[in-house]
Design a protein around this motif. Sequence first.
Motif, PDB file in Angstrom:
ATOM      1  N   VAL A 110      63.276 158.979  97.217  1.00  0.00           N
ATOM      2  CA  VAL A 110      62.188 158.844  98.190  1.00  0.00           C
ATOM      3  C   VAL A 110      60.817 158.916  97.517  1.00  0.00           C
ATOM      4  O   VAL A 110      60.030 157.971  97.585  1.00  0.00           O
ATOM      5  N   VAL A 111      60.523 160.032  96.846  1.00  0.00           N
ATOM      6  CA  VAL A 111      59.178 160.210  96.297  1.00  0.00           C
ATOM      7  C   VAL A 111      58.840 159.136  95.267  1.00  0.00           C
ATOM      8  O   VAL A 111      57.733 158.589  95.276  1.00  0.00           O
ATOM      9  N   LYS A 112      59.772 158.797  94.398  1.00  0.00           N
ATOM     10  CA  LYS A 112      59.499 157.793  93.372  1.00  0.00           C
ATOM     11  C   LYS A 112      59.156 156.423  93.959  1.00  0.00           C
ATOM     12  O   LYS A 112      58.473 155.622  93.327  1.00  0.00           O
ATOM     13  N   LYS A 113      59.617 156.164  95.179  1.00  0.00           N
ATOM     14  CA  LYS A 113      59.363 154.883  95.835  1.00  0.00           C
ATOM     15  C   LYS A 113      58.139 154.933  96.747  1.00  0.00           C
ATOM     16  O   LYS A 113      57.795 153.936  97.376  1.00  0.00           O
ATOM     17  N   SER A 114      57.511 156.077  96.812  1.00  0.00           N
ATOM     18  CA  SER A 114      56.387 156.270  97.718  1.00  0.00           C
ATOM     19  C   SER A 114      55.068 155.863  97.058  1.00  0.00           C
ATOM     20  O   SER A 114      54.874 156.059  95.855  1.00  0.00           O
ATOM     21  N   PRO A 115      54.128 155.331  97.838  1.00  0.00           N
ATOM     22  CA  PRO A 115      52.800 155.047  97.278  1.00  0.00           C
ATOM     23  C   PRO A 115      52.044 156.318  96.907  1.00  0.00           C
ATOM     24  O   PRO A 115      51.011 156.246  96.237  1.00  0.00           O
ATOM     25  N   TYR A 116      52.567 157.477  97.312  1.00  0.00           N
ATOM     26  CA  TYR A 116      51.914 158.755  97.014  1.00  0.00           C
ATOM     27  C   TYR A 116      52.550 159.467  95.815  1.00  0.00           C
ATOM     28  O   TYR A 116      52.204 160.616  95.528  1.00  0.00           O
ATOM     29  N   ALA A 117      53.445 158.788  95.120  1.00  0.00           N
ATOM     30  CA  ALA A 117      54.188 159.443  94.035  1.00  0.00           C
ATOM     31  C   ALA A 117      53.273 160.018  92.968  1.00  0.00           C
ATOM     32  O   ALA A 117      53.453 161.160  92.532  1.00  0.00           O
ATOM     33  N   GLU A 118      52.267 159.270  92.546  1.00  0.00           N
ATOM     34  CA  GLU A 118      51.403 159.750  91.480  1.00  0.00           C
ATOM     35  C   GLU A 118      50.532 160.912  91.953  1.00  0.00           C
ATOM     36  O   GLU A 118      50.351 161.902  91.227  1.00  0.00           O
ATOM     37  N   GLU A 119      50.019 160.824  93.158  1.00  0.00           N
ATOM     38  CA  GLU A 119      49.207 161.913  93.693  1.00  0.00           C
ATOM     39  C   GLU A 119      50.029 163.189  93.811  1.00  0.00           C
ATOM     40  O   GLU A 119      49.565 164.284  93.471  1.00  0.00           O
ATOM     41  N   LEU A 120      51.255 163.049  94.269  1.00  0.00           N
ATOM     42  CA  LEU A 120      52.134 164.210  94.384  1.00  0.00           C
ATOM     43  C   LEU A 120      52.496 164.752  93.009  1.00  0.00           C
ATOM     44  O   LEU A 120      52.529 165.975  92.795  1.00  0.00           O
ATOM     45  N   ARG A 121      52.777 163.867  92.065  1.00  0.00           N
ATOM     46  CA  ARG A 121      53.121 164.304  90.701  1.00  0.00           C
ATOM     47  C   ARG A 121      52.033 165.207  90.129  1.00  0.00           C
ATOM     48  O   ARG A 121      52.310 166.304  89.618  1.00  0.00           O
ATOM     49  N   VAL A 122      50.808 164.756  90.226  1.00  0.00           N
ATOM     50  CA  VAL A 122      49.687 165.517  89.664  1.00  0.00           C
ATOM     51  C   VAL A 122      49.536 166.858  90.378  1.00  0.00           C
ATOM     52  O   VAL A 122      49.336 167.899  89.747  1.00  0.00           O
ATOM     53  N   GLY A 123      49.661 166.838  91.698  1.00  0.00           N
ATOM     54  CA  GLY A 123      49.509 168.081  92.446  1.00  0.00           C
ATOM     55  C   GLY A 123      50.632 169.066  92.217  1.00  0.00           C
ATOM     56  O   GLY A 123      50.420 170.282  92.211  1.00  0.00           O
ATOM     57  N   TRP A 124      51.825 168.556  92.016  1.00  0.00           N
ATOM     58  CA  TRP A 124      52.990 169.435  91.876  1.00  0.00           C
ATOM     59  C   TRP A 124      53.124 170.048  90.488  1.00  0.00           C
ATOM     60  O   TRP A 124      53.752 171.103  90.340  1.00  0.00           O
ATOM     61  N   LEU A 125      52.561 169.421  89.477  1.00  0.00           N
ATOM     62  CA  LEU A 125      52.774 169.892  88.109  1.00  0.00           C
ATOM     63  C   LEU A 125      52.428 171.370  87.931  1.00  0.00           C
ATOM     64  O   LEU A 125      53.124 172.089  87.220  1.00  0.00           O
ATOM     65  N   GLN A 126      51.353 171.804  88.541  1.00  0.00           N
ATOM     66  CA  GLN A 126      50.902 173.184  88.355  1.00  0.00           C
ATOM     67  C   GLN A 126      51.173 174.054  89.584  1.00  0.00           C
ATOM     68  O   GLN A 126      50.572 175.112  89.742  1.00  0.00           O
ATOM     69  N   ASP A 127      52.078 173.613  90.448  1.00  0.00           N
ATOM     70  CA  ASP A 127      52.359 174.371  91.664  1.00  0.00           C
ATOM     71  C   ASP A 127      53.003 175.720  91.324  1.00  0.00           C
ATOM     72  O   ASP A 127      53.831 175.800  90.413  1.00  0.00           O
ATOM     73  N   PRO A 128      52.637 176.784  92.034  1.00  0.00           N
ATOM     74  CA  PRO A 128      53.236 178.094  91.743  1.00  0.00           C
ATOM     75  C   PRO A 128      54.714 178.191  92.104  1.00  0.00           C
ATOM     76  O   PRO A 128      55.406 179.086  91.600  1.00  0.00           O
ATOM     77  N   ASP A 129      55.203 177.301  92.965  1.00  0.00           N
ATOM     78  CA  ASP A 129      56.631 177.286  93.293  1.00  0.00           C
ATOM     79  C   ASP A 129      57.367 176.540  92.181  1.00  0.00           C
ATOM     80  O   ASP A 129      57.128 175.349  91.968  1.00  0.00           O
ATOM     81  N   PRO A 130      58.259 177.206  91.442  1.00  0.00           N
ATOM     82  CA  PRO A 130      58.919 176.554  90.311  1.00  0.00           C
ATOM     83  C   PRO A 130      59.696 175.291  90.694  1.00  0.00           C
ATOM     84  O   PRO A 130      59.751 174.333  89.908  1.00  0.00           O
ATOM     85  N   ALA A 131      60.296 175.271  91.887  1.00  0.00           N
ATOM     86  CA  ALA A 131      61.056 174.096  92.302  1.00  0.00           C
ATOM     87  C   ALA A 131      60.130 172.908  92.535  1.00  0.00           C
ATOM     88  O   ALA A 131      60.465 171.766  92.195  1.00  0.00           O
ATOM     89  N   VAL A 132      58.965 173.170  93.105  1.00  0.00           N
ATOM     90  CA  VAL A 132      57.988 172.101  93.329  1.00  0.00           C
ATOM     91  C   VAL A 132      57.413 171.635  91.987  1.00  0.00           C
ATOM     92  O   VAL A 132      57.271 170.434  91.740  1.00  0.00           O
ATOM     93  N   ALA A 133      57.102 172.578  91.113  1.00  0.00           N
ATOM     94  CA  ALA A 133      56.606 172.209  89.785  1.00  0.00           C
ATOM     95  C   ALA A 133      57.640 171.393  89.019  1.00  0.00           C
ATOM     96  O   ALA A 133      57.301 170.449  88.301  1.00  0.00           O
ATOM     97  N   ALA A 134      58.916 171.746  89.186  1.00  0.00           N
ATOM     98  CA  ALA A 134      59.976 170.987  88.527  1.00  0.00           C
ATOM     99  C   ALA A 134      59.978 169.536  88.992  1.00  0.00           C
ATOM    100  O   ALA A 134      60.199 168.608  88.195  1.00  0.00           O
ATOM    101  N   ALA A 135      59.727 169.319  90.280  1.00  0.00           N
ATOM    102  CA  ALA A 135      59.639 167.952  90.798  1.00  0.00           C
ATOM    103  C   ALA A 135      58.481 167.209  90.131  1.00  0.00           C
ATOM    104  O   ALA A 135      58.606 166.028  89.789  1.00  0.00           O
ATOM    105  N   GLY A 136      57.363 167.895  89.930  1.00  0.00           N
ATOM    106  CA  GLY A 136      56.233 167.277  89.235  1.00  0.00           C
ATOM    107  C   GLY A 136      56.582 166.880  87.815  1.00  0.00           C
ATOM    108  O   GLY A 136      56.209 165.801  87.342  1.00  0.00           O
ATOM    109  N   TRP A 137      57.315 167.733  87.123  1.00  0.00           N
ATOM    110  CA  TRP A 137      57.717 167.422  85.754  1.00  0.00           C
ATOM    111  C   TRP A 137      58.765 166.308  85.715  1.00  0.00           C
ATOM    112  O   TRP A 137      58.776 165.494  84.789  1.00  0.00           O
ATOM    113  N   SER A 138      59.634 166.255  86.712  1.00  0.00           N
ATOM    114  CA  SER A 138      60.606 165.154  86.774  1.00  0.00           C
ATOM    115  C   SER A 138      59.902 163.820  86.948  1.00  0.00           C
ATOM    116  O   SER A 138      60.248 162.814  86.295  1.00  0.00           O
TER     117      SER A 138
END
Length: 232
Positions: A110-138
């Motif tokens: 879903v996220v990889k196919k979304s027009p918001y993928a890059e915005e989410l990637r950048v926001g998630w990279l430093q998220d305090p929730d490790p699972a969300v940050a992991a999504a950013g790194w993926s």
Amino acid sequence: MVSGTSENDLPAVLQAVLDELRALDEPKVRAVNERHGDDHGVNLTKLRAVAKRLKTRPALARELWATGDSAARLLALLVCRPKGYGRDELDTMMREARTPKVQDWLVAYVVKKSPYAEELRVGWLQDPDPAVAAAGWSLTADRVVKKPAGLDLDGLLDTVEAELKDAPDRLQWAMNTCLAQIGIEHPAHRARALAIGERLAVLKDYPTSPGCTSPYAPVWIDEMVRRAEARA
């Protein structure tokens, strides 16, 4: 079995699908999944068969997700329309996703196919929730391979070097994948990626089945580069 049923009677369709998923639940499959942090017992090949029969059903996908059931959420991710979700909706879904498989499929399908993928990637990279940050790194590892232009690879390696060793398991795995992909795909950064992997020794002793490549970054990098050179 639901097949070709109109979504005009969405509650009945939803109930029929949930009943089918419950019928497909297998205790042995559930026991295996639970060892990996998942909480469903539906064989994924059978789940994909249900999705193939249902085809794309955005309204049903939202209802399936709302149940909170992991098997239902996995099915939702297969029958949804990825571009139909807004940025905030995807962010909420990631924070609601409780299990590794649901998190992985949400990113991959879903996220990889979304027009918001890059915005989410950048926001998630430093998220305090490790699972969300992991999504950013993926998502970052995917960009390292497919669309590296504009990425600060040195900066990514700086962060990996500083944080990989002590990162929680899922975040560590995603960061390690990014480290390996930088070393595999970008020769100018390969020596540093190998050095970081060797010094930190993350996943060095990870059990690897015969015929599979170790996730230990130096071994992973060397093997993928060797294969690429053999094909050249």
